[in-house]
Design a protein around this motif. Sequence first.
Motif, PDB file in Angstrom:
ATOM      1  N   TYR A  35      28.029 -10.045 -26.472  1.00 39.42           N
ATOM      2  CA  TYR A  35      26.725 -10.579 -25.572  1.00 39.42           C
ATOM      3  C   TYR A  35      25.712 -10.956 -26.283  1.00 39.42           C
ATOM      4  O   TYR A  35      25.026 -11.958 -26.239  1.00 39.42           O
ATOM      5  CB  TYR A  35      26.478  -9.701 -24.659  1.00 39.42           C
ATOM      6  N   ALA A  36      25.270 -10.332 -27.721  1.00 36.34           N
ATOM      7  CA  ALA A  36      24.363 -10.564 -28.479  1.00 36.34           C
ATOM      8  C   ALA A  36      24.546 -11.659 -29.553  1.00 36.34           C
ATOM      9  O   ALA A  36      23.784 -12.396 -29.736  1.00 36.34           O
ATOM     10  CB  ALA A  36      24.015  -9.313 -29.099  1.00 36.34           C
ATOM     11  N   ARG A  37      25.866 -11.787 -29.801  1.00 35.58           N
ATOM     12  CA  ARG A  37      26.135 -12.850 -30.702  1.00 35.58           C
ATOM     13  C   ARG A  37      27.699 -13.224 -30.305  1.00 35.58           C
ATOM     14  O   ARG A  37      28.716 -12.777 -30.624  1.00 35.58           O
ATOM     15  CB  ARG A  37      26.310 -12.358 -32.176  1.00 35.58           C
ATOM     16  N   PRO A  38      27.682 -14.396 -29.640  1.00 39.81           N
ATOM     17  CA  PRO A  38      28.918 -14.865 -29.002  1.00 39.81           C
ATOM     18  C   PRO A  38      30.095 -15.325 -30.210  1.00 39.81           C
ATOM     19  O   PRO A  38      29.721 -15.731 -31.405  1.00 39.81           O
ATOM     20  CB  PRO A  38      28.727 -16.230 -28.480  1.00 39.81           C
ATOM     21  N   GLY A  39      31.212 -14.470 -30.149  1.00 41.60           N
ATOM     22  CA  GLY A  39      32.397 -14.855 -31.250  1.00 41.60           C
ATOM     23  C   GLY A  39      32.488 -13.680 -31.830  1.00 41.60           C
ATOM     24  O   GLY A  39      33.184 -13.292 -32.783  1.00 41.60           O
ATOM     25  N   ALA A  40      31.479 -12.628 -31.768  1.00 39.13           N
ATOM     26  CA  ALA A  40      31.578 -11.506 -32.462  1.00 39.13           C
ATOM     27  C   ALA A  40      32.597 -10.323 -32.021  1.00 39.13           C
ATOM     28  O   ALA A  40      33.312 -10.726 -30.889  1.00 39.13           O
ATOM     29  CB  ALA A  40      30.395 -10.409 -32.242  1.00 39.13           C
ATOM     30  N   PRO A  41      33.178  -9.686 -33.212  1.00 35.34           N
ATOM     31  CA  PRO A  41      34.448  -9.031 -32.796  1.00 35.34           C
ATOM     32  C   PRO A  41      34.210  -7.924 -31.368  1.00 35.34           C
ATOM     33  O   PRO A  41      33.162  -7.504 -31.263  1.00 35.34           O
ATOM     34  CB  PRO A  41      34.659  -8.050 -33.793  1.00 35.34           C
ATOM     35  N   ALA A  42      35.321  -8.007 -30.475  1.00 36.11           N
ATOM     36  CA  ALA A  42      35.256  -7.297 -29.335  1.00 36.11           C
ATOM     37  C   ALA A  42      36.352  -6.839 -29.269  1.00 36.11           C
ATOM     38  O   ALA A  42      37.550  -7.083 -28.299  1.00 36.11           O
ATOM     39  CB  ALA A  42      34.752  -8.155 -28.026  1.00 36.11           C
ATOM     40  N   PRO A  43      36.947  -5.612 -29.870  1.00 35.86           N
ATOM     41  CA  PRO A  43      38.013  -4.996 -29.766  1.00 35.86           C
ATOM     42  C   PRO A  43      38.797  -4.539 -28.501  1.00 35.86           C
ATOM     43  O   PRO A  43      39.622  -4.366 -28.104  1.00 35.86           O
ATOM     44  CB  PRO A  43      37.938  -3.940 -30.859  1.00 35.86           C
ATOM     45  N   ALA A  49      42.899  -7.371 -22.655  1.00 35.70           N
ATOM     46  CA  ALA A  49      43.710  -8.557 -22.507  1.00 35.70           C
ATOM     47  C   ALA A  49      44.984  -8.797 -22.780  1.00 35.70           C
ATOM     48  O   ALA A  49      45.710  -9.059 -22.012  1.00 35.70           O
ATOM     49  CB  ALA A  49      42.901  -9.711 -23.353  1.00 35.70           C
ATOM     50  N   HIS A  50      45.439  -7.943 -23.916  1.00 35.31           N
ATOM     51  CA  HIS A  50      46.680  -7.673 -24.307  1.00 35.31           C
ATOM     52  C   HIS A  50      47.438  -6.931 -23.488  1.00 35.31           C
ATOM     53  O   HIS A  50      48.904  -6.975 -23.193  1.00 35.31           O
ATOM     54  CB  HIS A  50      47.045  -7.214 -25.610  1.00 35.31           C
ATOM     55  N   ALA A  51      46.783  -5.795 -23.077  1.00 35.59           N
ATOM     56  CA  ALA A  51      47.515  -4.924 -22.231  1.00 35.59           C
ATOM     57  C   ALA A  51      47.619  -5.160 -20.571  1.00 35.59           C
ATOM     58  O   ALA A  51      48.756  -4.979 -19.911  1.00 35.59           O
ATOM     59  CB  ALA A  51      46.485  -3.518 -21.942  1.00 35.59           C
ATOM     60  N   VAL A  52      46.703  -6.181 -20.249  1.00 36.51           N
ATOM     61  CA  VAL A  52      46.952  -6.673 -18.766  1.00 36.51           C
ATOM     62  C   VAL A  52      47.138  -8.196 -18.834  1.00 36.51           C
ATOM     63  O   VAL A  52      48.185  -8.785 -18.829  1.00 36.51           O
ATOM     64  CB  VAL A  52      45.705  -6.494 -17.730  1.00 36.51           C
ATOM     65  N   SER A  53      46.030  -8.929 -19.052  1.00 33.35           N
ATOM     66  CA  SER A  53      46.012 -10.519 -19.142  1.00 33.35           C
ATOM     67  C   SER A  53      44.734 -11.056 -19.451  1.00 33.35           C
ATOM     68  O   SER A  53      43.795 -10.387 -19.237  1.00 33.35           O
ATOM     69  CB  SER A  53      46.457 -11.208 -17.813  1.00 33.35           C
ATOM     70  N   PRO A  54      44.691 -12.010 -20.388  1.00 33.23           N
ATOM     71  CA  PRO A  54      43.616 -12.505 -20.490  1.00 33.23           C
ATOM     72  C   PRO A  54      42.534 -13.206 -19.488  1.00 33.23           C
ATOM     73  O   PRO A  54      41.474 -12.930 -19.565  1.00 33.23           O
ATOM     74  CB  PRO A  54      43.719 -13.877 -21.599  1.00 33.23           C
ATOM     75  N   ARG A  55      43.195 -13.478 -18.450  1.00 29.19           N
ATOM     76  CA  ARG A  55      42.570 -14.139 -17.238  1.00 29.19           C
ATOM     77  C   ARG A  55      41.862 -12.983 -16.463  1.00 29.19           C
ATOM     78  O   ARG A  55      40.907 -12.829 -16.078  1.00 29.19           O
ATOM     79  CB  ARG A  55      43.597 -14.639 -16.222  1.00 29.19           C
ATOM     80  N   TYR A  56      42.512 -11.751 -16.526  1.00 29.87           N
ATOM     81  CA  TYR A  56      41.917 -10.603 -15.952  1.00 29.87           C
ATOM     82  C   TYR A  56      40.772 -10.110 -16.409  1.00 29.87           C
ATOM     83  O   TYR A  56      39.771  -9.874 -15.812  1.00 29.87           O
ATOM     84  CB  TYR A  56      42.897  -9.363 -15.993  1.00 29.87           C
ATOM     85  N   VAL A  57      40.570 -10.334 -17.809  1.00 33.40           N
ATOM     86  CA  VAL A  57      39.219  -9.951 -18.469  1.00 33.40           C
ATOM     87  C   VAL A  57      38.276 -11.109 -18.283  1.00 33.40           C
ATOM     88  O   VAL A  57      37.167 -10.496 -18.092  1.00 33.40           O
ATOM     89  CB  VAL A  57      39.546  -9.540 -20.030  1.00 33.40           C
ATOM     90  N   ALA A  58      38.679 -12.096 -18.492  1.00 37.35           N
ATOM     91  CA  ALA A  58      37.738 -13.263 -18.465  1.00 37.35           C
ATOM     92  C   ALA A  58      36.998 -13.269 -17.294  1.00 37.35           C
ATOM     93  O   ALA A  58      36.029 -13.445 -17.020  1.00 37.35           O
ATOM     94  CB  ALA A  58      38.456 -14.686 -18.738  1.00 37.35           C
ATOM     95  N   ASP A  59      37.922 -13.216 -16.138  1.00 36.48           N
ATOM     96  CA  ASP A  59      37.341 -13.402 -14.702  1.00 36.48           C
ATOM     97  C   ASP A  59      36.219 -12.224 -14.564  1.00 36.48           C
ATOM     98  O   ASP A  59      35.293 -12.266 -13.872  1.00 36.48           O
ATOM     99  CB  ASP A  59      38.237 -13.277 -13.603  1.00 36.48           C
ATOM    100  N   ALA A  60      36.688 -10.973 -15.234  1.00 38.41           N
ATOM    101  CA  ALA A  60      35.497  -9.802 -15.023  1.00 38.41           C
ATOM    102  C   ALA A  60      34.262  -9.992 -15.637  1.00 38.41           C
ATOM    103  O   ALA A  60      33.322  -9.506 -15.097  1.00 38.41           O
ATOM    104  CB  ALA A  60      36.205  -8.637 -15.219  1.00 38.41           C
ATOM    105  N   LEU A  61      34.408 -10.705 -16.735  1.00 42.35           N
ATOM    106  CA  LEU A  61      32.987 -10.627 -17.765  1.00 42.35           C
ATOM    107  C   LEU A  61      32.413 -11.746 -17.552  1.00 42.35           C
ATOM    108  O   LEU A  61      31.341 -11.729 -18.144  1.00 42.35           O
ATOM    109  CB  LEU A  61      33.661 -10.380 -19.165  1.00 42.35           C
ATOM    110  N   ALA A  62      32.905 -12.824 -16.732  1.00 41.09           N
ATOM    111  CA  ALA A  62      32.281 -13.954 -16.801  1.00 41.09           C
ATOM    112  C   ALA A  62      30.942 -13.716 -15.919  1.00 41.09           C
ATOM    113  O   ALA A  62      29.767 -14.437 -16.498  1.00 41.09           O
ATOM    114  CB  ALA A  62      32.984 -15.160 -15.905  1.00 41.09           C
ATOM    115  N   THR A  63      30.788 -12.967 -14.966  1.00 37.51           N
ATOM    116  CA  THR A  63      29.560 -12.598 -14.067  1.00 37.51           C
ATOM    117  C   THR A  63      28.738 -11.684 -15.012  1.00 37.51           C
ATOM    118  O   THR A  63      27.713 -11.408 -14.329  1.00 37.51           O
ATOM    119  CB  THR A  63      30.103 -11.946 -12.730  1.00 37.51           C
ATOM    120  N   ARG A  64      29.008 -10.969 -16.249  1.00 36.52           N
ATOM    121  CA  ARG A  64      28.307  -9.987 -16.778  1.00 36.52           C
ATOM    122  C   ARG A  64      27.221 -10.676 -17.641  1.00 36.52           C
ATOM    123  O   ARG A  64      26.402  -9.709 -18.373  1.00 36.52           O
ATOM    124  CB  ARG A  64      29.015  -9.087 -17.427  1.00 36.52           C
TER     125      ARG A  64
END
Length: 391
Positions: A35-43, A49-64
Motif C-alpha cells: 500500500y505504501a509502495r505498489p509492487g513491493a513484496p507481499a508474502p 493467493a496460492h492457498a485459495v485463489s488470486p481472485r479471492y485475494v484481489a477482490d478482498a483487497l481492492a476495497t482496502r
Amino acid sequence: MRPWTTSTWRRAAAVTVTVVCLWYAPFAMTELWSYARPGAPAPGEWLLAHAVSPRYVADALATRVAPYRHSLVPMIVHSVLGGLLMLLGPAQLLTAARRRVRLHRALGVVFAVTVYASMAGAAVYLARTAPRDAFSGAAFWIVLATILVGTVLSVTFGILAAVGGHPDLHQRWLLLCYGYLLTAPLLRLEWGALPAVLPGLPMTEINRVAIMHLGSLVVFGALLASRARDRRDTVEGLGRSWAPLPVTVAAQLAAAAALVWIVRALAAHGAAGRRLLIAYLLPYAVAYAVMALGARRAGRAGRTWAREEWRIHLIGLCLAPPLSVGTVAVLEHSLALGRFTALTAGVAVGCGVTAFGATLVVSLRLMYAREVLKRTAPAALPAAPVTTPVP
C-alpha cells in the motif's frame, strides 16, 4: 506407545503457539508494504493467493486501498509492531518457564511498550475510519475496537499486578492479553482454511464467520493456559465460594434463554444467519463442556481453588449470551445499525467481554483471600528484651 501426559499436552500447545507466532510475524510486518509502495513484496498475499485463489485475494483487497492509505502510517506502525509482539510473546513464555527473572522483566517492559504503541496505531486507524468503511463493515469495526480495548486493559492490569507483587494475577492478565493478540494470526489462518469448508464465499463473509468464534477461542485458550500453570489445589484464606451452585444454575438458565433468542434471531436471516450460528455455537459448546467438566473434576478431587476458577469462568461464559442480547439492542438503537449487523457484532463480542470480566473477578477473589489471610494472621509477638547479667 506412551500415552500423552498432561505435561506433553502443555509442551505441544506451547510449541504450536510458538510456531504460529513465528510463521505470522514476517507476514504482519510486511502486510502493508504494497500500500505504501505498489509492487513491493507481499508474502502474505502471495501465500494466500496460492492457498485459495488470486481472485479471492484481489477482490478482498481492492476495497482496502483508500481506507488504508488514509491512515497508512499508523497502520504500518500497528502491523510492524504487531509482528514484533508475535516474537516477544513466545520469548516471554520461555523466560517465565525457565525462571529467567531479569530477562523476563526486561522483555516485559519492551512487550508492554510495544502493545501500547501498536494499539495506538490501530486506534488512530479506527478513529479515522467510519464503521461502514471497515473491512467487512460495521460489525468487524466493532469487534476490532473491542479487542483493542481488551488488549490495552489486560496488559495494564498485568503491569499493575506485577508492580503489586501478584505474579499469579500478572500471569493471567498477560495470557489474556496475548490471547487477544492471537486473533490476528488465527484470522489469517481462517482466511486460508475456511474457503475449503465454505467454497465461494468472499473474504468479507469469511471475516464475519471468523469473528463469531475467534473471541471465545482465544480467551478459552488463555484460561486453559492459566489453569495449566496454576497447580495449586487451594488458596489460603479462600473461604466461601463466590460462585456457589445456585448462582451457577441461575447463570445457566439465563444462558439457555438468551441462546434460544440468538438461535431464532440468526436463523431468521437465512443461510448467512445459519452459517454464523454454527460458527458461534460449536466453539461455545466445547468451551462450556470443558469448563463444566473441569469444575466437576476439581470438586471431586477436593481442589477447591481450581473448582472456584473454573466456576467463575463458567458463569462468565453463561453470561455471554445475555450480554450479547443486550448489546444487540444497544447497537441497533444507539448506532442505528441494521438488524443483521447489530446481531453479528453483539454476538461476536459477548464471550470476549465476559471472559475479561471473569478474569477480573478471579483477580479480586485472590486479592480478597490474601486480605482475609492478613487480617486473621496472629500478630507477631514482640521480642523479649535481652538482659545482661550484672557481674
